[in-house]
Design a protein around this motif. Structure first.
Motif, PDB file in Angstrom:
ATOM      1  N   LEU A  17      -3.551   0.911  -6.270  1.00 11.28           N
ATOM      2  CA  LEU A  17      -2.338   1.464  -5.663  1.00 11.28           C
ATOM      3  C   LEU A  17      -2.638   2.089  -4.306  1.00 11.28           C
ATOM      4  N   ALA A  18      -3.783   2.738  -4.182  1.00 17.92           N
ATOM      5  CA  ALA A  18      -4.148   3.439  -2.937  1.00 17.92           C
ATOM      6  C   ALA A  18      -4.318   2.496  -1.755  1.00 17.92           C
ATOM      7  N   GLN A  19      -4.488   1.221  -2.007  1.00 16.36           N
ATOM      8  CA  GLN A  19      -4.660   0.238  -0.925  1.00 16.36           C
ATOM      9  C   GLN A  19      -3.327  -0.246  -0.365  1.00 16.36           C
ATOM     10  N   GLU A  20      -2.241   0.046  -1.043  1.00 17.27           N
ATOM     11  CA  GLU A  20      -0.927  -0.411  -0.592  1.00 17.27           C
ATOM     12  C   GLU A  20      -0.462   0.403   0.610  1.00 17.27           C
ATOM     13  N   GLU A  21       0.321  -0.234   1.458  1.00 23.13           N
ATOM     14  CA  GLU A  21       0.789   0.397   2.693  1.00 23.13           C
ATOM     15  C   GLU A  21       1.534   1.711   2.433  1.00 23.13           C
ATOM     16  N   THR A  22       2.375   1.735   1.413  1.00 25.95           N
ATOM     17  CA  THR A  22       3.123   2.960   1.114  1.00 25.95           C
ATOM     18  C   THR A  22       2.185   4.103   0.752  1.00 25.95           C
ATOM     19  N   ALA A  23       1.176   3.820  -0.044  1.00 26.26           N
ATOM     20  CA  ALA A  23       0.213   4.860  -0.433  1.00 26.26           C
ATOM     21  C   ALA A  23      -0.536   5.393   0.781  1.00 26.26           C
ATOM     22  N   ILE A  24      -0.902   4.520   1.679  1.00 25.55           N
ATOM     23  CA  ILE A  24      -1.595   4.940   2.908  1.00 25.55           C
ATOM     24  C   ILE A  24      -0.684   5.847   3.727  1.00 25.55           C
ATOM     25  N   LYS A  25       0.595   5.499   3.794  1.00 22.69           N
ATOM     26  CA  LYS A  25       1.552   6.333   4.542  1.00 22.69           C
ATOM     27  C   LYS A  25       1.791   7.678   3.851  1.00 22.69           C
ATOM     28  N   ILE A  26       1.778   7.696   2.533  1.00 20.59           N
ATOM     29  CA  ILE A  26       1.921   8.965   1.808  1.00 20.59           C
ATOM     30  C   ILE A  26       0.735   9.861   2.118  1.00 20.59           C
ATOM     31  N   TRP A  27      -0.478   9.294   2.113  1.00 23.06           N
ATOM     32  CA  TRP A  27      -1.677  10.068   2.449  1.00 23.06           C
ATOM     33  C   TRP A  27      -1.559  10.648   3.856  1.00 23.06           C
ATOM     34  N   GLU A  28      -1.171   9.830   4.804  1.00 24.01           N
ATOM     35  CA  GLU A  28      -1.021  10.302   6.189  1.00 24.01           C
ATOM     36  C   GLU A  28       0.020  11.411   6.265  1.00 24.01           C
ATOM     37  N   PHE A  29       1.119  11.241   5.544  1.00 22.77           N
ATOM     38  CA  PHE A  29       2.176  12.249   5.503  1.00 22.77           C
ATOM     39  C   PHE A  29       1.648  13.575   4.943  1.00 22.77           C
ATOM     40  N   LEU A  30       0.938  13.507   3.824  1.00 23.56           N
ATOM     41  CA  LEU A  30       0.414  14.725   3.204  1.00 23.56           C
ATOM     42  C   LEU A  30      -0.601  15.435   4.090  1.00 23.56           C
TER      43      LEU A  30
END
Length: 119
Positions: A17-30
């Motif tokens: 899941l962490a490799q998906e674009e949305t997960a990457i954007k959530i990490w950047e957001f946090l």
């Protein structure tokens, strides 16, 4: 905190899941400065760090909208964001104070983890 200071290290349960674009954007957001301040302020007020970010996550990411995604997708991203927040807070010198703390604004999270500064 800048994104390059900390790289998300997903547990095996979140590796794919962490490799998906949305997960990457959530990490950047946090990791955004304003959101770090929100998480630390919530912690100072003895609230779960993610409590302050729930409404913003809900309005910023479709995966946090129960009406737009399947329950399994919604739940997976909730757990992922909790795992991410834990890494961020630990990086900032916090430790877990209590898990399963009730969240007042239940936009996304019903319970979340509360942190405290490490002794």
């Amino acid at each position: 905190m800048q994104n390059r200071e900390l790289t998300y290290q997903p547990s095996p349960a979140f590796a794919q899941l962490a490799q998906e674009e949305t997960a990457i954007k959530i990490w950047e957001f946090l990791c955004e400065g304003d959101n770090i301040i929100r998480a630390e302020t919530a912690t100072f007020l003895k609230k779960p760090a993610l409590e302050a970010l729930g409404p913003i996550l809900h309005s910023s990411f479709d995966v946090f909208n129960k009406d737009l995604v399947e329950k399994s997708v919604f739940d997976a991203h909730k757990k992922l964001s909790g795992n991410m927040m834990r890494q961020i807070m630990e990086h900032l010198g916090y430790v877990i104070d209590k898990t399963g703390v009730q969240v007042v604004n239940k936009t996304i999270f019903k319970t979340a983890t509360r942190y405290k500064k490490a002794d």
